[in-house]
Design an enzyme around this catalytic site. Sequence first.
Site, PDB file in Angstrom:
ATOM      1  N   LYS A 140      -3.625  -7.634  15.412  1.00  9.73           N
ATOM      2  CA  LYS A 140      -3.530  -6.202  15.138  1.00  9.73           C
ATOM      3  C   LYS A 140      -4.897  -5.652  14.767  1.00  9.73           C
ATOM      4  O   LYS A 140      -5.553  -6.272  13.941  1.00  9.73           O
ATOM      5  CB  LYS A 140      -2.547  -6.011  13.976  1.00  9.73           C
ATOM      6  CG  LYS A 140      -2.413  -4.596  13.517  1.00  9.73           C
ATOM      7  CD  LYS A 140      -1.591  -4.547  12.250  1.00  9.73           C
ATOM      8  CE  LYS A 140      -1.587  -3.103  11.749  1.00  9.73           C
ATOM      9  NZ  LYS A 140      -0.986  -2.980  10.463  1.00  9.73           N
ATOM     10  N   ARG A 176      -1.793   5.998   8.111  1.00  8.46           N
ATOM     11  CA  ARG A 176      -1.908   6.249   6.665  1.00  8.46           C
ATOM     12  C   ARG A 176      -1.396   7.629   6.310  1.00  8.46           C
ATOM     13  O   ARG A 176      -0.998   7.869   5.180  1.00  8.46           O
ATOM     14  CB  ARG A 176      -3.340   5.982   6.212  1.00  8.46           C
ATOM     15  CG  ARG A 176      -3.620   4.479   6.306  1.00  8.46           C
ATOM     16  CD  ARG A 176      -5.028   4.071   5.945  1.00  8.46           C
ATOM     17  NE  ARG A 176      -5.206   2.643   6.263  1.00  8.46           N
ATOM     18  CZ  ARG A 176      -6.363   2.014   6.237  1.00  8.46           C
ATOM     19  NH1 ARG A 176      -7.460   2.674   5.903  1.00  8.46           N
ATOM     20  NH2 ARG A 176      -6.421   0.731   6.536  1.00  8.46           N
ATOM     21  N   GLU A 201      -7.393 -17.683  10.676  1.00  6.26           N
ATOM     22  CA  GLU A 201      -6.305 -16.993   9.962  1.00  6.26           C
ATOM     23  C   GLU A 201      -4.947 -17.344  10.571  1.00  6.26           C
ATOM     24  O   GLU A 201      -3.972 -17.568   9.852  1.00  6.26           O
ATOM     25  CB  GLU A 201      -6.508 -15.468  10.023  1.00  6.26           C
ATOM     26  CG  GLU A 201      -7.558 -14.917   9.071  1.00  6.26           C
ATOM     27  CD  GLU A 201      -7.035 -14.794   7.635  1.00  6.26           C
ATOM     28  OE1 GLU A 201      -5.928 -15.266   7.349  1.00  6.26           O
ATOM     29  OE2 GLU A 201      -7.767 -14.224   6.804  1.00  6.26           O
ATOM     30  N   ARG A 239     -10.323  -1.436   2.805  1.00  5.66           N
ATOM     31  CA  ARG A 239      -9.573  -2.692   2.803  1.00  5.66           C
ATOM     32  C   ARG A 239     -10.412  -3.890   3.271  1.00  5.66           C
ATOM     33  O   ARG A 239      -9.869  -4.932   3.625  1.00  5.66           O
ATOM     34  CB  ARG A 239      -8.340  -2.563   3.705  1.00  5.66           C
ATOM     35  CG  ARG A 239      -7.412  -1.394   3.392  1.00  5.66           C
ATOM     36  CD  ARG A 239      -5.968  -1.730   3.740  1.00  5.66           C
ATOM     37  NE  ARG A 239      -5.094  -0.581   3.863  1.00  5.66           N
ATOM     38  CZ  ARG A 239      -4.689   0.189   2.843  1.00  5.66           C
ATOM     39  NH1 ARG A 239      -5.125  -0.049   1.623  1.00  5.66           N
ATOM     40  NH2 ARG A 239      -3.863   1.200   3.057  1.00  5.66           N
ATOM     41  N   LYS A 255      -5.251  -9.580  11.193  1.00  4.73           N
ATOM     42  CA  LYS A 255      -5.213  -8.126  11.001  1.00  4.73           C
ATOM     43  C   LYS A 255      -6.610  -7.665  10.593  1.00  4.73           C
ATOM     44  O   LYS A 255      -7.133  -8.092   9.559  1.00  4.73           O
ATOM     45  CB  LYS A 255      -4.183  -7.774   9.932  1.00  4.73           C
ATOM     46  CG  LYS A 255      -4.143  -6.286   9.613  1.00  4.73           C
ATOM     47  CD  LYS A 255      -2.990  -5.944   8.671  1.00  4.73           C
ATOM     48  CE  LYS A 255      -3.055  -4.480   8.263  1.00  4.73           C
ATOM     49  NZ  LYS A 255      -1.938  -4.117   7.382  1.00  4.73           N
ATOM     50  N   CYS A 257       0.788  -1.237   0.000  1.00  5.81           N
ATOM     51  CA  CYS A 257       0.000   0.000   0.000  1.00  5.81           C
ATOM     52  C   CYS A 257       0.817   1.282   0.000  1.00  5.81           C
ATOM     53  O   CYS A 257       0.396   2.279  -0.575  1.00  5.81           O
ATOM     54  CB  CYS A 257      -0.998  -0.007   1.154  1.00  5.81           C
ATOM     55  SG  CYS A 257      -0.259  -0.184   2.785  1.00  5.81           S
ATOM     56  N   SER A 295      -1.321   2.901  15.327  1.00  7.06           N
ATOM     57  CA  SER A 295      -1.230   4.362  15.315  1.00  7.06           C
ATOM     58  C   SER A 295      -2.390   5.040  16.043  1.00  7.06           C
ATOM     59  O   SER A 295      -2.175   5.956  16.839  1.00  7.06           O
ATOM     60  CB  SER A 295      -1.139   4.863  13.879  1.00  7.06           C
ATOM     61  OG  SER A 295      -2.228   4.397  13.104  1.00  7.06           O
TER      62      SER A 295
HETATM   63  C1  PBG Z   1       0.356  -1.927   5.785  1.00  8.77           C
HETATM   64  C2  PBG Z   1       0.207  -1.640   7.235  1.00  8.77           C
HETATM   65  C3  PBG Z   1      -0.721  -0.821   7.910  1.00  8.77           C
HETATM   66  C4  PBG Z   1      -0.323  -0.791   9.234  1.00  8.77           C
HETATM   67  C5  PBG Z   1       0.789  -1.615   9.350  1.00  8.77           C
HETATM   68  N1  PBG Z   1       1.089  -2.152   8.112  1.00  8.77           N
HETATM   69  C6  PBG Z   1      -1.834   0.010   7.400  1.00  8.77           C
HETATM   70  C7  PBG Z   1      -3.025  -0.571   6.811  1.00  8.77           C
HETATM   71  O1  PBG Z   1      -3.238  -1.769   6.775  1.00  8.77           O
HETATM   72  O2  PBG Z   1      -3.811   0.238   6.304  1.00  8.77           O
HETATM   73  C8  PBG Z   1      -0.973   0.000  10.330  1.00  8.77           C
HETATM   74  C9  PBG Z   1      -0.123   0.308  11.508  1.00  8.77           C
HETATM   75  C10 PBG Z   1      -0.643   1.373  12.390  1.00  8.77           C
HETATM   76  O3  PBG Z   1      -1.779   1.861  12.270  1.00  8.77           O
HETATM   77  O4  PBG Z   1       0.120   1.765  13.289  1.00  8.77           O
HETATM   78  N2  PBG Z   1      -0.673  -2.611   5.206  1.00  8.77           N
END
Ligand code: PBG
Length: 333
Positions: free
Chosen positions: A256, A213, A241, A225, A203, A130, A283
């Site tokens: 996550k 992002r 999973e 997504r 995830k 991404c 985040s």
């Molecule tokens: C990549 C990815 C993401 C995160 C980690 N690897 C973003 C997403 O899936 O949109 C998020 C990490 C975070 O929010 O700290 N795909």
Amino acid sequence: MQNLSKLSPTFPAARPRRLRQSDGLRRLVRQTTLTPADFIYPMFIVHGQGVRHEVSSMPGVYQQSPDQLPAEAAELGRLGIPAVMLFGLPAEKDPLGRENFADDGIVQQAIRTLRQADPELVIMTDVCMCEYTDHGHCGVVEDGQILNDPTLEILGQVAVSHARAGAHVVGPSAMMDGQVGAIRRALDEAGFPNMPIMGYSAKFASGFYGPFREAADSPPQFGDRSTYQMDPANGREAMREIALDINEGADIIMVKPALPYLDIIRQARDTFPDLPLAAYNVSGEYSMLKAASRLGWLDEKRVALESLIAIKRAGADMILTYWAKDAAHWLAG
Ligand code: PBG
């Protein structure tokens, strides 16, 4: 005063407060402990020289150019933090995200710099598309669809490219079916049978990735997504999973986000006792406590450490967290 023994059959014999009377007693009976060795520090790497740009929605988190990394590595070493997770922001985006698997790509440069700066630091890389694609999705796009199997080939190339640059662990996060198996095969064929894979196994399609992002410049340019990341409502599917990732050869599994999914972390710990379990304190979990702390509504140190201990208590062995450095400072007293 009423007759206290009538209150319950266990009272007054049972008084849990006896063991809370002093800091020494509390420390002795503490069940879960946090150490800097539990942390993996996520970092965002950009092209350029002397770049250290704070992410507005994540105070204390920076987009940095590779020349900044030796100082970061030294600091992490002093703090006792064993590992980083690298995310790259490419110079240019295109439909397939070519810089993702280029020898001189930004993450590949960062890996080499960090390896030279500190051979002991464990360098983990995020294997996804991404940040590198112009459409911002985690896979190959055709007619508005995110294609699974063509993506696997690219993820394999990315992992091998990271391995060649000297990464120690790859972390596939694209949520494509079969991604761990495809990467395992690609690494083995390229001569990296000893490269561990940390699967972002469970995830979820989470709104808590919002600030990331901005940090990684990776929002999807259309749709969301939810055709590849998991529905937040599904706990049983998370176990499925994880089981699939283990069967495909994952060495470390992950849940996550972390805080809204502590039940999933606990379930994963109990269902899969044999594998190390990581949790990503994402985040949005960081930003919301940062923001409230800035407003004076929460005590950042307290709520951050409480969050991290909760994630560990739920069953995580290691935590990816933007607080890694601050928490290591706080733990050192
Ligand atoms: C990549 C990815 C993401 C995160 C980690 N690897 C973003 C997403 O899936 O949109 C998020 C990490 C975070 O929010 O700290 N795909």
